[in-house]
Design an enzyme around this catalytic site. Structure first.
Site, PDB file in Angstrom:
ATOM      1  N   ASN A  90       0.964  -1.452   0.643  1.00 34.59           N
ATOM      2  CA  ASN A  90      -0.012  -0.317  -0.235  1.00 34.59           C
ATOM      3  C   ASN A  90       0.725   1.642  -0.304  1.00 34.59           C
ATOM      4  OD1 ASN A  90      -1.175   2.287   1.415  1.00 34.59           O
ATOM      5  ND2 ASN A  90      -2.761   0.572   1.499  1.00 34.59           N
TER       6      ASN A  90
ATOM      7  N   HIS B 121       0.984   6.057   1.435  1.00 33.25           N
ATOM      8  CA  HIS B 121       2.060   7.143   2.399  1.00 33.25           C
ATOM      9  C   HIS B 121       2.901   8.032   1.718  1.00 33.25           C
ATOM     10  CE1 HIS B 121      -0.584   6.492   5.860  1.00 33.25           C
ATOM     11  NE2 HIS B 121      -0.657   5.706   5.676  1.00 33.25           N
TER      12      HIS B 121
ATOM     13  N   ARG C  98       2.916  19.249   1.403  1.00 33.66           N
ATOM     14  CA  ARG C  98       3.484  20.538   1.116  1.00 33.66           C
ATOM     15  C   ARG C  98       3.070  20.334  -0.188  1.00 33.66           C
ATOM     16  NH1 ARG C  98       8.465  21.445   3.467  1.00 33.66           N
ATOM     17  NH2 ARG C  98       8.347  21.267   6.121  1.00 33.66           N
TER      18      ARG C  98
ATOM     19  N   HIS D  56      -5.130   3.340  -2.170  1.00 29.93           N
ATOM     20  CA  HIS D  56      -6.673   3.689  -1.366  1.00 29.93           C
ATOM     21  C   HIS D  56      -7.653   5.625  -1.576  1.00 29.93           C
ATOM     22  CE1 HIS D  56      -9.636   3.763   2.602  1.00 29.93           C
ATOM     23  NE2 HIS D  56     -10.113   4.324   1.749  1.00 29.93           N
TER      24      HIS D  56
ATOM     25  N   ARG E 293      -9.208   7.841  -0.911  1.00 32.22           N
ATOM     26  CA  ARG E 293     -10.139   8.591  -0.451  1.00 32.22           C
ATOM     27  C   ARG E 293     -10.842   9.689  -0.456  1.00 32.22           C
ATOM     28  NH1 ARG E 293      -8.568   6.679   5.213  1.00 32.22           N
ATOM     29  NH2 ARG E 293     -10.224   8.392   6.402  1.00 32.22           N
TER      30      ARG E 293
ATOM     31  N   ARG F 150      -6.859  12.486   0.789  1.00 31.09           N
ATOM     32  CA  ARG F 150      -5.635  13.129   1.206  1.00 31.09           C
ATOM     33  C   ARG F 150      -4.745  13.038   1.278  1.00 31.09           C
ATOM     34  NH1 ARG F 150      -7.555  10.230   7.151  1.00 31.09           N
ATOM     35  NH2 ARG F 150      -8.721  11.324   6.895  1.00 31.09           N
ATOM     36  N   HIS F 151      -5.050  11.807   0.530  1.00 31.16           N
ATOM     37  CA  HIS F 151      -3.157  11.604  -0.400  1.00 31.16           C
ATOM     38  C   HIS F 151      -3.101  10.234  -1.683  1.00 31.16           C
ATOM     39  CE1 HIS F 151      -5.139   7.848   0.993  1.00 31.16           C
ATOM     40  NE2 HIS F 151      -5.175   7.604   2.695  1.00 31.16           N
TER      41      HIS F 151
ATOM     42  N   GLU G  53      -8.582  -0.042  -2.992  1.00 27.40           N
ATOM     43  CA  GLU G  53      -9.035  -0.023  -2.104  1.00 27.40           C
ATOM     44  C   GLU G  53     -10.152   1.652  -1.984  1.00 27.40           C
ATOM     45  OE1 GLU G  53      -6.347   0.496   1.478  1.00 27.40           O
ATOM     46  OE2 GLU G  53      -6.000  -1.279   1.117  1.00 27.40           O
TER      47      GLU G  53
ATOM     48  N   THR H 273      -6.858   6.324  10.461  1.00 28.03           N
ATOM     49  CA  THR H 273      -6.596   4.916   9.047  1.00 28.03           C
ATOM     50  C   THR H 273      -8.292   4.383   9.262  1.00 28.03           C
ATOM     51  OG1 THR H 273      -5.167   3.050   7.918  1.00 28.03           O
ATOM     52  CG2 THR H 273      -5.086   3.246  10.492  1.00 28.03           C
ATOM     53  N   THR H 274      -8.510   3.387   7.995  1.00 30.58           N
ATOM     54  CA  THR H 274      -9.549   2.733   8.232  1.00 30.58           C
ATOM     55  C   THR H 274      -9.722   2.480   9.540  1.00 30.58           C
ATOM     56  OG1 THR H 274      -8.426   2.533   5.535  1.00 30.58           O
ATOM     57  CG2 THR H 274     -10.986   0.635   6.603  1.00 30.58           C
TER      58      THR H 274
ATOM     59  N   GLU I  98     -10.249  -9.927   2.542  1.00 33.08           N
ATOM     60  CA  GLU I  98     -10.488  -9.538   3.160  1.00 33.08           C
ATOM     61  C   GLU I  98     -10.311  -8.925   4.850  1.00 33.08           C
ATOM     62  OE1 GLU I  98      -7.103  -6.044   1.700  1.00 33.08           O
ATOM     63  OE2 GLU I  98      -6.703  -5.819   3.757  1.00 33.08           O
TER      64      GLU I  98
ATOM     65  N   HIS J 112      -3.678  -5.116   7.341  1.00 32.73           N
ATOM     66  CA  HIS J 112      -3.988  -3.562   8.473  1.00 32.73           C
ATOM     67  C   HIS J 112      -3.096  -4.117   9.780  1.00 32.73           C
ATOM     68  CE1 HIS J 112      -5.551   0.121   9.902  1.00 32.73           C
ATOM     69  NE2 HIS J 112      -6.028   0.621   8.973  1.00 32.73           N
ATOM     70  N   GLY J 113      -2.306  -3.384   9.860  1.00 31.59           N
ATOM     71  CA  GLY J 113      -1.366  -2.742  10.734  1.00 31.59           C
ATOM     72  C   GLY J 113      -0.282  -3.877  11.343  1.00 31.59           C
TER      73      GLY J 113
ATOM     74  N   GLY K 249       1.146  -1.587   4.206  1.00 28.95           N
ATOM     75  CA  GLY K 249       1.197  -0.613   3.484  1.00 28.95           C
ATOM     76  C   GLY K 249       2.950   0.691   4.832  1.00 28.95           C
ATOM     77  N   HIS K 250       1.758   0.515   5.479  1.00 28.50           N
ATOM     78  CA  HIS K 250       2.596   1.895   7.053  1.00 28.50           C
ATOM     79  C   HIS K 250       3.574   1.034   6.703  1.00 28.50           C
ATOM     80  CE1 HIS K 250       3.322   3.897  10.643  1.00 28.50           C
ATOM     81  NE2 HIS K 250       2.899   4.441  10.050  1.00 28.50           N
TER      82      HIS K 250
HETATM   83  N1  PXP Z   1      -5.764  -3.669   3.709  1.00 34.81           N
HETATM   84  C1  PXP Z   1      -7.051  -1.936   3.885  1.00 34.81           C
HETATM   85  C2  PXP Z   1      -7.962  -2.940   3.562  1.00 34.81           C
HETATM   86  C3  PXP Z   1      -6.635  -0.472   3.913  1.00 34.81           C
HETATM   87  O1  PXP Z   1      -7.290  -0.078   4.286  1.00 34.81           O
HETATM   88  C4  PXP Z   1      -5.186  -0.776   4.848  1.00 34.81           C
HETATM   89  C5  PXP Z   1      -4.741   1.002   4.958  1.00 34.81           C
HETATM   90  O2  PXP Z   1      -5.048   1.698   3.950  1.00 34.81           O
HETATM   91  C6  PXP Z   1      -3.949  -1.946   4.736  1.00 34.81           C
HETATM   92  C7  PXP Z   1      -4.890  -3.027   4.245  1.00 34.81           C
HETATM   93  C8  PXP Z   1      -2.417  -1.690   4.979  1.00 34.81           C
HETATM   94  O3  PXP Z   1      -2.539  -0.995   6.259  1.00 34.81           O
HETATM   95  P1  PXP Z   1      -1.356  -0.840   6.670  1.00 34.81           P
HETATM   96  O4  PXP Z   1      -0.978   0.443   6.214  1.00 34.81           O
HETATM   97  O5  PXP Z   1      -1.775  -1.005   8.772  1.00 34.81           O
HETATM   98  O6  PXP Z   1      -0.313  -1.665   6.905  1.00 34.81           O
END
Ligand code: PXP
Length: 236
Positions: free
Chosen positions: A7, A10, A18, A43, A45, A49-50, A70, A100-101, A151, A190-191, A212-213
């Site tokens: 993802n 970011h 900026r 994603h 949104r 925002r990104h 997404e 975040t979601t 997912e 996620h996470g 992603g993060h």
């Molecule tokens: N999967 C989904 C559906 C998400 O919404 C996100 C965050 O955008 C991710 C995966 C990735 O999550 P993370 O950035 O915490 O790894």
């Protein structure tokens, strides 16, 4: 081998902070692919925002792997997705103020909308996934509504500790079996980070993890290509 969807939201978050032209999500996607990513996840949104619409269009043209979009059930974004034709769409809930979601989609609340949206996406050659809290009722309904994949939201697993973490992992494992029994494709995300991904990747039948993060954060120190490579090694 479990597939890795990276993802890259970011990368665009840094750019939008900026309103510069850099860093470029298309270049980032190429680095992810060089590092072994099996797909690129973005994603779009509602507040943009990104990732921006133009990023989606360019990424659709330039990436060599696959594009996973997404998105919420916002009608404007659904129309955009139908024209963009990503390989996959993952339907997520969205709140303007969230960082975040925050959770999985309430499939029961949006049942009627999903019954229209899923076939419309299918008609445009898009595979449909729904981001859900890992429980059996959500899985059964996702199947009934015609989703191809689910997912499973791993956020709770990621933030919990000790016994609570162990229980959440067991819950994810048991519902994963249900996903496969119903013939759905099993994805999760996620996470997830370098310390907690292995146990999720080892779940039998796991198809793809979207991360992603943690990868973008690691990239600050080792570069994006290497950060992806390191994550990919965990998924063997
Ligand atoms: N999967 C989904 C559906 C998400 O919404 C996100 C965050 O955008 C991710 C995966 C990735 O999550 P993370 O950035 O915490 O790894």
């Amino acid at each position: 081998m479990v597939k890795l969807g990276v993802n890259i939201d970011h990368i665009a978050s840094i750019r939008q902070s900026r309103f510069t032209k850099y860093p470029d999500p298309v270049k980032a996607a190429a680095s992810c692919e060089k590092g072994g990513a099996d797909g690129i996840t973005i994603h779009l949104r509602e507040d943009r925002r990104h990732i921006q619409d133009a990023d989606c269009i360019l990424l659709r043209k330039k990436i060599k792997t696959k594009l996973n979009l997404e998105m919420s059930l916002n009608p404007g974004i659904i129309s955009f997705a139908k024209k963009l034709r990503p390989d996959d769409v993952c339907i997520v809930p969205e709140k303007r103020k969230e960082l975040t979601t925050e959770g999985g989609l309430n499939v029961f609340k949006y049942e009627k909308t999903l019954l229209k949206v899923i076939p419309a996406l299918h008609k445009n050659g898009i595979r449909v996934s729904i981001f859900i809290e890992p429980n059996e009722k959500n899985i059964v309904l996702s199947k009934k509504l015609g989703a191809d994949c689910v997912e499973l939201h791993t956020g709770k697993y990621a933030v919990s500790r000790g016994e609570a973490k162990r229980k959440e992992l067991l819950r994810i494992k048991s519902v994963s079996k249900k996903v496969l029994d119903l013939g759905l494709i099993l994805n999760a995300g996620h996470g997830l980070h370098y310390g907690n991904t292995l146990k999720i990747a080892q779940i039998p039948g796991m198809n793809e993890l979207n991360i992603g993060h943690s990868i973008i954060a690691r990239a600050v120190f080792v570069g994006l290509e290497e950060a992806v490579r390191e994550m990919k090694k965990l998924l063997v």
